[in-house]
Design a protein around this motif. Structure first.
Motif, PDB file in Angstrom:
ATOM      1  N   ARG A   8     -13.654  -0.471  21.480  1.00 12.26           N
ATOM      2  CA  ARG A   8     -12.914  -1.398  20.624  1.00 12.26           C
ATOM      3  C   ARG A   8     -13.708  -2.699  20.433  1.00 12.26           C
ATOM      4  N   GLN A   9     -14.479  -3.056  21.454  1.00 10.90           N
ATOM      5  CA  GLN A   9     -15.302  -4.255  21.349  1.00 10.90           C
ATOM      6  C   GLN A   9     -16.318  -4.108  20.201  1.00 10.90           C
ATOM      7  N   ASP A  10     -16.936  -2.925  20.073  1.00  8.70           N
ATOM      8  CA  ASP A  10     -17.842  -2.675  18.941  1.00  8.70           C
ATOM      9  C   ASP A  10     -17.121  -2.926  17.625  1.00  8.70           C
ATOM     10  N   GLY A  11     -15.874  -2.438  17.563  1.00  6.94           N
ATOM     11  CA  GLY A  11     -15.092  -2.557  16.338  1.00  6.94           C
ATOM     12  C   GLY A  11     -14.819  -4.003  15.981  1.00  6.94           C
ATOM     13  N   VAL A  12     -14.373  -4.760  16.960  1.00  2.74           N
ATOM     14  CA  VAL A  12     -14.047  -6.163  16.710  1.00  2.74           C
ATOM     15  C   VAL A  12     -15.314  -6.918  16.285  1.00  2.74           C
ATOM     16  N   GLU A  13     -16.398  -6.691  17.015  1.00  2.00           N
ATOM     17  CA  GLU A  13     -17.685  -7.344  16.690  1.00  2.00           C
ATOM     18  C   GLU A  13     -18.130  -7.035  15.271  1.00  2.00           C
ATOM     19  N   PHE A  14     -18.129  -5.740  14.955  1.00  3.53           N
ATOM     20  CA  PHE A  14     -18.694  -5.347  13.672  1.00  3.53           C
ATOM     21  C   PHE A  14     -17.829  -5.828  12.515  1.00  3.53           C
ATOM     22  N   LEU A  15     -16.504  -5.769  12.690  1.00  8.00           N
ATOM     23  CA  LEU A  15     -15.628  -6.197  11.595  1.00  8.00           C
ATOM     24  C   LEU A  15     -15.658  -7.715  11.415  1.00  8.00           C
ATOM     25  N   GLU A  16     -16.066  -8.428  12.440  1.00  2.39           N
ATOM     26  CA  GLU A  16     -16.293  -9.873  12.265  1.00  2.39           C
ATOM     27  C   GLU A  16     -17.619 -10.139  11.566  1.00  2.39           C
ATOM     28  N   LEU A  17     -18.610  -9.320  11.912  1.00  2.00           N
ATOM     29  CA  LEU A  17     -19.957  -9.503  11.362  1.00  2.00           C
ATOM     30  C   LEU A  17     -20.036  -9.095   9.889  1.00  2.00           C
ATOM     31  N   ALA A  18     -19.346  -8.003   9.528  1.00  2.00           N
ATOM     32  CA  ALA A  18     -19.505  -7.398   8.199  1.00  2.00           C
ATOM     33  C   ALA A  18     -19.335  -8.398   7.049  1.00  2.00           C
ATOM     34  N   PRO A  19     -18.295  -9.261   7.077  1.00  2.00           N
ATOM     35  CA  PRO A  19     -18.139 -10.169   5.934  1.00  2.00           C
ATOM     36  C   PRO A  19     -19.225 -11.241   5.867  1.00  2.00           C
ATOM     37  N   THR A  20     -19.915 -11.505   6.976  1.00  2.00           N
ATOM     38  CA  THR A  20     -20.938 -12.548   6.954  1.00  2.00           C
ATOM     39  C   THR A  20     -22.243 -12.027   6.352  1.00  2.00           C
ATOM     40  N   VAL A  21     -22.422 -10.692   6.304  1.00  7.76           N
ATOM     41  CA  VAL A  21     -23.691 -10.148   5.783  1.00  7.76           C
ATOM     42  C   VAL A  21     -23.835 -10.371   4.276  1.00  7.76           C
ATOM     43  N   PRO A  22     -22.867 -10.066   3.400  1.00  2.00           N
ATOM     44  CA  PRO A  22     -21.728  -9.203   3.646  1.00  2.00           C
ATOM     45  C   PRO A  22     -22.120  -7.744   3.405  1.00  2.00           C
ATOM     46  N   VAL A  23     -21.554  -6.850   4.227  1.00  2.00           N
ATOM     47  CA  VAL A  23     -21.826  -5.416   4.077  1.00  2.00           C
ATOM     48  C   VAL A  23     -21.014  -4.891   2.891  1.00  2.00           C
ATOM     49  N   ARG A  76      -2.254  -5.127   7.862  1.00  2.00           N
ATOM     50  CA  ARG A  76      -3.248  -4.141   7.408  1.00  2.00           C
ATOM     51  C   ARG A  76      -4.208  -3.893   8.562  1.00  2.00           C
ATOM     52  N   VAL A  77      -4.385  -2.642   8.923  1.00  2.11           N
ATOM     53  CA  VAL A  77      -5.211  -2.308  10.088  1.00  2.11           C
ATOM     54  C   VAL A  77      -6.185  -1.180   9.745  1.00  2.11           C
ATOM     55  N   GLY A  78      -7.194  -1.046  10.595  1.00  2.00           N
ATOM     56  CA  GLY A  78      -8.120   0.067  10.512  1.00  2.00           C
ATOM     57  C   GLY A  78      -7.952   0.957  11.722  1.00  2.00           C
ATOM     58  N   VAL A  79      -7.996   2.268  11.501  1.00  2.64           N
ATOM     59  CA  VAL A  79      -7.898   3.214  12.611  1.00  2.64           C
ATOM     60  C   VAL A  79      -9.230   3.953  12.715  1.00  2.64           C
ATOM     61  N   ASP A 103      -9.887 -10.253   6.145  1.00  2.38           N
ATOM     62  CA  ASP A 103      -9.269 -10.653   4.881  1.00  2.38           C
ATOM     63  C   ASP A 103     -10.321 -10.589   3.784  1.00  2.38           C
ATOM     64  N   GLY A 104      -9.886 -10.258   2.604  1.00  2.00           N
ATOM     65  CA  GLY A 104     -10.823 -10.254   1.492  1.00  2.00           C
ATOM     66  C   GLY A 104     -11.644  -8.987   1.395  1.00  2.00           C
ATOM     67  N   TYR A 105     -11.506  -8.081   2.372  1.00  2.00           N
ATOM     68  CA  TYR A 105     -12.196  -6.789   2.262  1.00  2.00           C
ATOM     69  C   TYR A 105     -11.242  -5.787   1.635  1.00  2.00           C
ATOM     70  N   PRO A 106     -11.510  -5.351   0.406  1.00  2.00           N
ATOM     71  CA  PRO A 106     -10.600  -4.369  -0.205  1.00  2.00           C
ATOM     72  C   PRO A 106     -10.558  -3.087   0.627  1.00  2.00           C
ATOM     73  N   ASP A 107      -9.479  -2.354   0.493  1.00  2.00           N
ATOM     74  CA  ASP A 107      -9.297  -1.122   1.278  1.00  2.00           C
ATOM     75  C   ASP A 107     -10.490  -0.180   1.156  1.00  2.00           C
TER      76      ASP A 107
END
Ligand code: ZN
Ligand code: ZN
Length: 335
Positions: A277-292, A78-81, A132-136
């Motif tokens: 892409r670095q912004d993307g990787v950073e933010f998608l790692e951060l989002a579940p910790t907030v969680p957004v 499962r990926v994000g574009v 993982d754990g983020y619904p579509d």
């Protein structure tokens, strides 16, 4: 859903399933969020889109096939574009960590067909991992609204008192991150938009009011998520000496002239363009910790025109996400 030309409604069409070329993956779209930039493309505010075009650059999808040479992804991933769809990888910007500024970059749903469709193809190197754990439905708006908001927030440095002008999708996501970081949020909405002000306060904004109202206190930074140039001097007047005003929109009406006095004392006015892409990787790692968490309104893909007009009217809180008509994702919306 196909855009044939600026100013036209999208057209429901049966297209051939795309073939992944070298380095590309074939993706089955599971969800695609609508971005304000999609409206700018439809309206002809952004020059020279691919035509006819499939819009959509906040795509959550499942890898269904691999083109020649793809090693980093497998079928079933499962990926994000996101918006940044391709760069040359060799210019001064690309080799200097600023691929967002690559002059030869191609953007998803603008130069490359995007996610208002059941299938699409993407360059495997520009696909982002979805936590993982983020619904579509929850993941889709992170891919532009969330990411651009994150890049804007980074540009404010360590500002504590952050004003947000325009409280739509990007604002409601970045506000959660900013509050998580211990910052204070002041939300400026369209004058009289009490619904948006209530929404901002529910999310934890310390103050919410119209952009015609003075800030209750000096700001350390302001982020503009409205395409309204008149707000630039308004925001500059609200920030303290040394503060930054970040323009997060890809397109904005002209900025009226303003006295140097409101820029003087080391205030900074800047834009944010695209993402790395670095912004993307950073933010998608951060989002579940907030969680957004996004407030989502779903539309079936074949009602994309109606969904776009709903975004235009600002008539919905949070984000609007298109779901493919066939093979809808089965995940429940998070509580
Ligand atoms: Zn480049
Ligand atoms: Zn976008």
């Amino acid at each position: 859903m196909v855009l044939d030309g600026p100013g036209q409604a999208l057209r429901l069409a049966e297209l051939r399933r795309p073939e992944p070329g070298p380095g590309q993956v074939l993706l089955r779209v599971r969800a695609c969020a609508i971005c304000r930039t999609d409206l700018h493309i439809v309206d002809g505010d952004l020059p020279e889109p691919k035509l006819p075009l499939v819009l959509g650059h906040q795509i959550v999808a499942e890898v269904e096939g691999l083109g020649p040479g793809v090693e980093e992804l497998s079928a079933g991933d499962r990926v994000g574009v996101p918006w940044l769809g391709w760069t040359d990888g060799e210019c001064r910007y690309c080799t200097g960590g600023r691929e967002n500024l690559c002059r030869r970059a191609s953007f998803t749903g603008y130069h490359i067909d995007g996610g208002y469709a059941e299938y699409t193809v993407a360059d495997a190197r520009f696909c982002l991992p979805i936590p993982d754990g983020y619904p579509d439905l929850q993941a889709a708006p992170l891919l532009c609204a969330g990411l651009i908001g994150w890049r804007c927030l980074k540009m404010t440095g360590d500002a504590e008192r952050v004003g947000i002008y325009g409280f739509g999708t990007a604002a409601h996501l970045v506000a959660q991150v900013a509050l998580h970081q211990g910052r204070r949020i002041f939300a400026f909405t369209r004058p009289g938009d009490e619904e948006a002000q209530r929404f901002a306060k529910e999310l934890g904004a310390e103050w919410a009011g119209g952009s015609d109202q003075p800030s209750p206190e000096e700001l350390d930074a302001a982020i503009l998520f409205a395409a309204v140039g008149e707000l630039v001097p308004v925001a500059l007047r609200a920030v303290a000496p040394g503060g930054t005003v970040v323009c997060g929109e890809i397109h904005m009406s002209d900025i009226p002239s303003f006295p140097y006095q409101i820029l003087w004392r080391e205030r900074v006015l800047r834009s944010v363009a695209n993402l790395t892409r670095q912004d993307g990787v950073e933010f998608l790692e951060l989002a579940p910790t907030v969680p957004v968490r996004s407030e989502i309104t779903e539309f079936p893909l074949d009602r994309a025109n109606e969904a776009i007009e709903t975004v235009r009217a600002g008539a919905v809180r949070g984000a609007i996400v298109l779901l493919p008509v066939a093979g809808n994702p089965t995940e429940p919306a998070p509580s």
